[in-house]
Design a protein around this motif. Structure first.
Motif, PDB file in Angstrom:
ATOM      1  N   UNK A  22       0.807  -1.223   0.000  1.00  0.00           N
ATOM      2  CA  UNK A  22       0.000   0.000   0.000  1.00  0.00           C
ATOM      3  C   UNK A  22       0.835   1.266   0.000  1.00  0.00           C
ATOM      4  N   UNK A  23       0.235   2.308  -0.554  1.00  0.00           N
ATOM      5  CA  UNK A  23       0.803   3.651  -0.564  1.00  0.00           C
ATOM      6  C   UNK A  23      -0.079   4.465   0.383  1.00  0.00           C
ATOM      7  N   UNK A  24       0.485   4.809   1.546  1.00  0.00           N
ATOM      8  CA  UNK A  24      -0.339   5.418   2.594  1.00  0.00           C
ATOM      9  C   UNK A  24      -0.085   6.929   2.672  1.00  0.00           C
ATOM     10  N   UNK A  75       5.066   5.319   2.742  1.00  0.00           N
ATOM     11  CA  UNK A  75       4.429   6.461   3.395  1.00  0.00           C
ATOM     12  C   UNK A  75       4.560   7.722   2.545  1.00  0.00           C
ATOM     13  N   UNK A  76       3.463   8.451   2.407  1.00  0.00           N
ATOM     14  CA  UNK A  76       3.509   9.814   1.855  1.00  0.00           C
ATOM     15  C   UNK A  76       3.269  10.747   3.043  1.00  0.00           C
ATOM     16  N   UNK A  77       4.329  11.311   3.598  1.00  0.00           N
ATOM     17  CA  UNK A  77       4.165  12.108   4.847  1.00  0.00           C
ATOM     18  C   UNK A  77       3.733  13.539   4.539  1.00  0.00           C
ATOM     19  N   UNK A  78       2.562  13.675   3.947  1.00  0.00           N
ATOM     20  CA  UNK A  78       2.128  14.985   3.448  1.00  0.00           C
ATOM     21  C   UNK A  78       1.693  15.920   4.574  1.00  0.00           C
ATOM     22  N   UNK A 127       0.339  10.047  -7.054  1.00  0.00           N
ATOM     23  CA  UNK A 127       1.133   9.014  -6.372  1.00  0.00           C
ATOM     24  C   UNK A 127       0.358   7.705  -6.233  1.00  0.00           C
ATOM     25  N   UNK A 128      -0.869   7.711  -6.687  1.00  0.00           N
ATOM     26  CA  UNK A 128      -1.737   6.523  -6.605  1.00  0.00           C
ATOM     27  C   UNK A 128      -1.878   6.010  -5.170  1.00  0.00           C
ATOM     28  N   UNK A 129      -2.268   6.937  -4.303  1.00  0.00           N
ATOM     29  CA  UNK A 129      -2.493   6.623  -2.899  1.00  0.00           C
ATOM     30  C   UNK A 129      -3.570   5.542  -2.767  1.00  0.00           C
ATOM     31  N   UNK A 130      -3.293   4.525  -1.948  1.00  0.00           N
ATOM     32  CA  UNK A 130      -4.305   3.475  -1.742  1.00  0.00           C
ATOM     33  C   UNK A 130      -4.944   3.565  -0.361  1.00  0.00           C
TER      34      UNK A 130
END
Lengths: 143, 432
Positions: free
Chosen positions: B127-129, B155-158, B173-176
């Motif tokens: 997963x892309x979190x 992790x996408x630490x946005x 980023x195709x966040x899942x």
């Protein structure tokens, strides 16, 4: 030379202005001039009345928040450029007008404007020096 | 899917034995290393060595938020500062924040407990979190971040804020998996609509929501509008942060990480255990925390225990979603706000009397806090400029003290009803 003005806090809800004027009427006070400054939420009502102390007491008794402030009642010749001349004097003296509004009645052949200045003393000096007539509290009441 | 099956599916009797063992150790440790607890135990004539069953916890005194404040910043730490590798601080303060510390082991444990909740929600290493919780002193961002890395998810630490950018990144980023407060997730859905983006065209499939109370109806709406499975999780910085309890794939109650926390459900007034299934306040004792163990912490959060076993196979008992607070704390945009904070801020503004009313609304899925303040002679001016400046001052001080933006409205004197209880100065129009 300053004239005492009353200011009343008003929430923007229907009937408030009518209630205030009724309270003042019931206390036997006559309103000589008024203006309302408003925002979306509230307003500030400014009043010149013939019996300041009576009006103030009546308003407070009825739960209104009242403050008193000194303003100047300036005679403005009732002709083209009358007000412009006064404002030019004010501008040249480097004075800031907080707000101003007009009197309903005339003083002889002249109109009367109410001015609120930040620097009251300087305003009196500048206007008198330029030959403007500033009405006293008694003169305002007697109009 | 389990992260630590040996613990998550441990037979009930073994869990209780493990809890007792860890409780005894924790009590002995705090009695030795934390003067606050040692003094409290001495004053109550409680011998930590006499603890023979889990029920014995009831002989111990409670720890409240005020105790944490009184010991600000490091008074309740049970290890020397050189062993502390991280500190966090609670959101929402009344002048004094509460500070909690973590040792290296605490961080590992926390990461594992968050990895459990991620696994329970169906998140995997594939997963892309996107973590849209604030990073910083708040435990939300870092808690989920470390759990994801522990699990091996990307992790996408946005962090929080900038909604359009969140959506852009979600798309690119195709966040899942999405981590945020449930109300922020709804806001994302609204803004997607404004931007003409169809959520079904995104890769999003699971939502991990927490930080504020929400309802089953809101879950259904999120599921439908974002095309995800929305899951709930619970935590509080005073005992660790996110990862105290969490929903498994059944989405029916939150499993408590019972090997690390002993949770009592008590009646908020009598402080006696509630009958099974009744609403009670969660009172939490940490069982493994090294830097910051807490004994019987009164969370003020209300929930019910779900005693029946869960079909997911985990043996940890479950609690319902949060059902409210036993104090007057409000959660505004995920920030804890106490009406008393507003009172003390108003007191600090010259001439302001603390007659106020709080109105909380949710407009376009965003919390909105309005503070109505009564005018009086000392703060009323005939000048609009002065009057506006006063309102701005109140607004700025409140925003800076509360950590959340407010609208300030002046109202006429003596028009706000007088209440004895502070709780009633709040009108919360939000529906959870």
């Amino acid at each position: 030379m300053p004239v005492e003005q009353l200011a009343v806090f008003l929430e923007n809800k229907s009937g408030r202005l009518a209630e205030i004027t009724k309270v003042i009427a019931d206390s036997g006070v006559n309103i000589r001039a008024m203006s309302v400054a408003d925002t979306a939420d509230y307003g500030i009502l400014r009043l010149i009345v013939d019996q300041v102390a009576t009006a103030r007491a009546a308003l407070k008794e009825n739960g209104f928040t009242v403050s008193a402030a000194d303003v100047l009642a300036v005679e403005v010749p009732d002709r083209v450029g009358g007000l412009a001349r006064i404002l030019k004097i004010i501008e040249e003296a480097g004075l800031n007008v907080e707000y101003m509004y007009a009197f309903v009645n005339k003083s002889g052949d002249s109109a009367v404007m109410i001015f609120r200045f930040e620097q009251m003393e300087a305003a009196i000096a500048a206007l008198q020096k330029a030959g403007c007539h500033l009405l006293s509290g008694d003169e305002v009441c007697g109009m | 899917m389990y992260w630590q099956k040996d613990f998550e599916c441990m037979p009930e009797a073994d869990i209780r034995a493990l809890q007792l063992n860890r409780l005894q150790k924790t009590l002995e440790r705090v009695a030795t290393h934390v003067p606050f607890y040692r003094n409290a135990f001495t004053a109550g004539k409680i011998d930590v060595k006499a603890v023979k069953s889990l029920d014995d916890i009831r002989r111990f005194p409670f720890t409240c938020k005020q105790d944490l404040r009184n010991n600000y910043p490091y008074g309740l730490f049970a290890v020397p500062l050189r062993e502390v590798v991280r500190v966090h601080s609670s959101s929402g303060t009344t002048g004094i924040a509460t500070v909690v510390g973590y040792t290296r082991n605490d961080i590992v444990t926390w990461s594992d407990l968050v990895a459990r909740l991620l696994c329970g929600a169906g998140v995997t290493a594939d997963d892309m979190v996107q973590i849209a919780f604030g990073y910083g002193l708040f435990t939300g961002g870092f808690g989920l971040h470390y759990g994801c890395e522990r699990l091996g998810a990307s992790v996408i630490p946005i962090s929080s804020g900038n909604t359009r950018r969140q959506i852009q990144i979600m798309q690119d980023f195709k966040t899942t998996a999405l981590v945020c407060t449930p109300s922020y997730a709804l806001k994302l859905a609204d803004v997607m609509m404004d931007m003409g983006i169809n959520p079904n065209g995104l890769s999003l499939r699971v939502g991990l929501f927490g930080g504020e109370p929400w309802s089953e109806a809101m879950r259904q709406e999120l599921n439908q509008r974002l095309g995800i499975r929305a899951t709930d999780n619970y935590g509080l910085s005073e005992v660790m942060g996110p990862g105290v309890a969490w929903e498994c794939e059944e989405c029916n109650g939150q499993h408590i990480n019972e090997d690390h926390f002993l949770v009592e459900l008590l009646h908020p007034e009598t402080l006696q255990p509630v009958a099974p299934g009744e609403i009670g306040e969660l009172v939490i004792t940490t069982l493994t925390r090294e830097a910051f163990p807490v004994i019987r912490y009164r969370s003020r959060d209300l929930a019910r225990l779900l005693p029946e076993p869960c079909s997911c196979g985990r043996t940890f008992r479950r609690i319902t979603r949060l059902l409210g607070r036993s104090d007057d704390m409000l959660i505004i945009k995920g920030v804890n706000v106490f009406p008393t904070q507003i009172e003390s801020t108003l007191f600090a503004v010259d001439g302001t009397e603390p007659h106020y009313r709080l109105i909380v609304d949710r407009e376009n899925n965003e919390d909105k806090l309005t503070v109505m303040v009564e005018v009086n002679e000392s703060i009323f001016s005939d000048s609009m400029k002065t009057q506006k400046a006063l309102i701005d001052t109140i607004k700025e001080r409140l925003a800076s003290d509360l950590g959340v933006g407010v609208t300030v409205k002046l109202v006429e004197e003596k028009t706000l009803e007088r209440f004895d209880g502070k709780a009633s100065v709040v009108i919360d129009n939000r529906k959870f």
